[in-house]
Write a protein that holds these residues in place. Structure first.
Motif, PDB file in Angstrom:
ATOM      1  N   ASP A   1       0.828  -1.202   0.000  1.00  0.00           N
ATOM      2  CA  ASP A   1       0.000   0.000   0.000  1.00  0.00           C
ATOM      3  C   ASP A   1       0.863   1.253   0.000  1.00  0.00           C
TER       4      ASP A   1
ATOM      5  N   SER B   1       2.678   1.496  -3.474  1.00  0.00           N
ATOM      6  CA  SER B   1       1.723   1.859  -4.532  1.00  0.00           C
ATOM      7  C   SER B   1       1.430   3.347  -4.516  1.00  0.00           C
ATOM      8  N   GLU B   2       1.310   3.908  -3.329  1.00  0.00           N
ATOM      9  CA  GLU B   2       1.071   5.350  -3.213  1.00  0.00           C
ATOM     10  C   GLU B   2       2.249   6.138  -3.756  1.00  0.00           C
TER      11      GLU B   2
ATOM     12  N   GLN C   1       1.897   6.168  -7.470  1.00  0.00           N
ATOM     13  CA  GLN C   1       0.818   7.057  -7.885  1.00  0.00           C
ATOM     14  C   GLN C   1       1.213   8.525  -7.773  1.00  0.00           C
ATOM     15  N   ASN C   2       2.030   8.853  -6.786  1.00  0.00           N
ATOM     16  CA  ASN C   2       2.470  10.238  -6.592  1.00  0.00           C
ATOM     17  C   ASN C   2       3.649  10.618  -7.484  1.00  0.00           C
TER      18      ASN C   2
END
Length: 879
Positions: free
Chosen positions: A543, A546-547, A550-551
């Motif tokens: 998690d 993955s963030e 995405q950022n």
């Protein structure tokens, strides 16, 4: 046609006719007539496993070439859990296991990538999920469940009409058609799977439904299967090649320490999910015309985490208590601590998959004395490993907050991280300061990443065949055909630059991210193994990672050295004659194939493209002679070819300008060629019994080896004057190979319900490098044995199976690695609870055997691999 050839053999024995009529269900009008002519013979219907074995023998017995077959007992009742497990029961076949399940097959002393896997006679596009392996032409058996397969044919000798490309043999997987089944045939099953390594209960199931109209002109078949299994492997391993990581210390008298860069205690855990779907439409508008449309979809998801606790000898400050063996390898030593001499390295990959689909249209028209058939189709595949995380956690007392910490320009040190090890057997490691089970003693030091790969493969093909029957005492038919095949393979590779993302983890102590302690690892390797350590909570970490993706904090850049494509256009023509006489039958023919190949890659940041073309004439002869009704002598001679792995064909070079060296692929490689001959004898001493032996030889040219030569390469060297002296390592032709072997096979069933199948194969297989040095062929064992005993009656069917192979060279090793002999026990029992209801318990690798390998240069341990046992409990109902 061949079926007429077979019928001539049936007429010689009323017993053979009776059995064939039962086994084949009198599926052709000719067979129906023959069956009516023998009404005075009592026909005993055989069902279950014995029926399956008799069908397989029937295929082998009446084939013109040297063929072995495996036939499903019934819908969804393949003899083994997957096709790869079943193939190892055939003489001359051994299998390659990477993560417990079979991923490739070796046939008659050749490497796995030199066998062909066909689906209903056609190639299937293929990719791989494993990011560190080469891109081969081997169809990955992990994709394929066994529920929809009706039979498997292994052609050990070629026929001109069969697609080229195999040195060892061709495996043809046959699926079911609706007009061959009873109308409104349905099968449904459910199962629970469990691996002894991780003890999770995972569901699975399958469905098959088939319908046809009253006139049996149109039919539809649909099938779907789902299989889940939480499994993996546990490994005590060495990392990187073997070399002197500490020189001899004259001051202390310590010998040089020679061994691997590091030792790992690996726990690989995957949540494998395999799905398979099929839709088949079959239409016979007239008695002469048949059309079949097939669609298949295979998907394999393999999200995984690879925990690896590393003790890194090469990063230690010094080695003491060094004990070396006669070959100069360090059997045991104590490593003094230094910065990051202990590393916990969890690799989390949740975007891991591969899939393939096939769309295939087949048409066949049967005239009075001829048959015309055609196939058009395409197959696509995507696979690879995208994104993910590979993090380094080091002792919390180590100086610096991360690898390459600028606060320590003169280097970093450590008071923890010492250990001792023993490499005479499965690696024994004892930590001298650190407690591996205490997460608070570790901190995050680096976020790296293995290579991300995205693979795509597209195949398109068109084929036309014509078979003309002749009213001739010696020639049964003449066949000819043409096939066009287009294959486009590409691999995109990406790397992430670790220097851009160091120190980005908040609360970097492992105690804030741990999921607990891994315990009881390496149960089959007793002693001071690293069998317990704190581990990363993969879901919490994923998690977080993955963030970051995405950022935009984690960016990937193309790795041009491993990005390439290989596009091929192949045109094949063949002519084949099937012949027979009173006591003999066979075929001879020739296949001509031309290949145009374009390879694209990168060299010095620029697109590099190279095209070549080559052609091959591939003659073949197969003959079978009946010494008696039950005794057959077979002979065969042929020339075959096999194209090279895609990874070997990539153009371009990775250039190390500062040291004047480069490495890469070679798009100019020629395909392997082999002249081969076979001679065998088969005694069918009952309808379900066989005793046979065969000898085979292969002489192989154009064998590929990685070799170094001096070439002119622009920008390879510190100065322009050095460019002409660049040391280039790439695969090149020039080697030779030879294979000699013998096979024995025994199969027998008793009226009591007991039966036995066994085979033994001896293979003397080696290759000769251009410098004259001889090597074993990777993946090939000199001796292999398979045996199984079964019993069945109206209430149960049970089987115990055993397979064994002697040592073999590991495939894909960084150095010469020799695997020890390996054996495995499997078993299954089925209770026929009702007429159409079966309950089955199956176990694979019951004794949890391990694969043990050795480095051949220094006689040190390489890997100890434990796959665990697998168990399946299932229920199936057919109506």
């Amino acid at each position: 046609m061949k079926v007429n050839n077979n019928l001539q053999q049936f007429k010689r024995s009323s017993l053979a006719l009776c059995v064939a009529g039962v086994l084949m269900g009198a599926s052709t009008p000719v067979l129906a007539e023959e069956s009516q002519a023998t009404d005075n013979i009592e026909v005993i219907e055989v069902k279950g496993m014995r029926r399956s074995l008799e069908q397989s023998l029937n295929t082998k017995r009446f084939a013109n070439s040297i063929v072995d077959a495996i036939t499903a007992e019934d819908i969804g009742k393949f003899p083994d859990k997957n096709v790869g497990d079943a193939l190892q029961r055939i003489s001359g076949v051994t299998v390659d296991r990477q993560y417990g399940e079979v991923s490739g097959v070796t046939i008659r002393g050749t490497a796995p990538e030199q066998s062909r896997i066909l689906l209903n006679g056609q190639s299937v596009a293929n990719t791989s999920w494993y990011d560190l392996g080469p891109a081969t032409r081997t169809f990955n058996m992990e994709l394929l469940g066994a529920e929809q397969i009706s039979s498997v044919e292994v052609y050990k000798t070629p026929e001109a009409s069969i697609e080229e490309g195999a040195l060892g043999g061709t495996v043809n997987l046959q699926t079911r058609k609706p007009l061959d089944l009873d109308a409104n045939t349905f099968m449904i099953s459910a199962e629970v799977a469990r691996s002894s390594l991780y003890e999770e209960n995972d569901p699975g199931g399958a469905f098959l439904g088939s319908w046809k109209d009253e006139d049996e002109r149109f039919g539809i078949l649909a099938a779907y299967s789902l299989e889940k299994l939480t499994s993996g492997r546990q490994v005590l391993e060495s990392l990187s090649g073997y070399y002197p990581y500490f020189a001899e210390n004259e001051a202390t008298g310590e010998d040089a320490a020679v061994g691997a860069w590091g030792i790992g205690s690996q726990a690989f855990r995957a949540e494998r999910e395999r799905t398979s779907a099929q839709v088949t439409l079959q239409f016979m508008p007239t008695d002469n015309l048949e059309l079949t449309l097939d669609y298949f979809n295979f998907e394999f998801d393999n999200p995984h985490v690879n925990h690896n606790f590393l003790t890194v000898s090469a990063r230690g400050s010094e080695a003491t208590n060094v004990v070396n063996n006669a070959q100069g390898g360090t059997e045991s030593a104590t490593i003094q601590p230094a910065y990051a001499s202990i590393i916990y390295n969890p690799v989390v990959r949740h975007a891991v998959n591969m899939k393939a689909d096939v769309l295939n249209l087949t048409g066949k028209y049967t005239g009075d004395s001829y048959t015309l058939s055609g196939v058009v189709g395409q197959s696509t595949s995507e696979g690879g490993t995208q994104g993910g995380s590979s993090s380094w956690w080091i002792p919390a007392t180590d100086e610096g907050g991360k690898i390459g910490d600028p606060a320590f320009p003169d280097g970093q040190g450590s008071v923890d991280g010492g250990f001792s090890y023993d490499a005479t057997g499965p690696y024994q490691v004892e930590l001298t300061s650190l407690d591996a089970t205490d997460a608070s003693q570790f901190k995050h030091a680096q976020e790296a990443n293995y290579e991300t790969s995205v693979q795509e493969h597209d195949i398109a093909y068109a084929q036309f065949d014509a078979v003309f029957e002749l009213d001739n005492d010696y020639i049964d038919n003449i066949a000819s055909g043409i096939k066009y095949n287009s294959s486009d393979f590409s691999r995109q590779a990406y790397n992430r630059n670790p220097s851009e993302i160091l120190g980005f983890v908040p609360d970097g102590n492992l105690s804030n991210w741990t999921g607990g302690v891994l315990n009881d690892l390496h149960s089959q390797s007793p002693g001071n193994t690293l069998n317990s350590y704190a581990y990363l909570d993969e879901n919490k970490w994923w998690d977080f990672i993955s963030e970051k993706y995405q950022n935009g904090e984690l960016e990937e850049v193309v790795n041009q050295g491993n990005t390439f494509s290989v596009d091929e256009k192949m045109l094949a023509l063949y002519a084949q004659v099937d012949f027979s006489g009173d006591d003999y039958r066979g075929n001879f023919g020739v296949r001509y194939v031309t290949t145009e190949q374009k390879s694209t890659g990168f060299a010095d940041g620029k697109v590099f493209e190279e095209s070549i073309d080559y052609d091959n004439w591939l003659p073949s002869l197969n003959i079978a002679y009946n010494l008696t009704d039950d005794l057959i002598v077979r002979g065969a001679a042929s020339q075959v070819m096999a194209r090279n792995n895609y990874s070997d064909l990539k153009p371009g070079l990775n250039i190390a300008a500062n040291i004047g060296s480069a490495n890469g692929g070679n798009p100019d490689l020629q395909p392997y060629k082999s002249n081969q001959a076979d001679l065998g004898i088969e005694w069918y001493f009952s309808s379900s019994s066989l005793l046979s032996s065969a000898i085979f030889v292969k002489e192989i040219d154009n064998v590929v080896f990685n070799t170094e030569s001096v070439e002119f390469v622009e920008k390879c060297g510190p100065t322009e004057a050095d460019w002409s002296e660049c040391r280039v390592t790439r695969p090149r032709n020039g080697g030779t190979g030879s294979v000699q072997g013998i096979e024995f096979q025994l199969q027998h069933s008793w009226d009591s319900g007991f039966g036995v199948l066994s085979n033994y194969t001896y293979v003397d297989s080696e290759t000769t490098r251009p410098d004259g040095e001889k090597e074993m062929v990777p993946g090939v064992s000199e001796n292999s044995f398979n045996g199984s005993v079964f019993f069945e009656n109206d209430y149960i069917t049970t089987r115990i199976a055993y397979n064994w192979r002697t040592e073999w060279v590991g495939v894909g090793a960084t150095q010469a690695v020799l695997n020890d002999a390996y054996s495995q026990w499997d078993a299954s029992i089925t209770w026929h609870a009702m007429e159409n209801l079966n309950l089955t318990l199956e176990g694979v690798n019951l004794t949890n055997e391990v694969i043990q390998s050795q480095d051949t240069e220094f006689d040190l341990t390489q890997n100890t691999i434990e796959f665990g046992s697998r168990y399946y409990l299932s229920a199936s109902y057919q109506f």
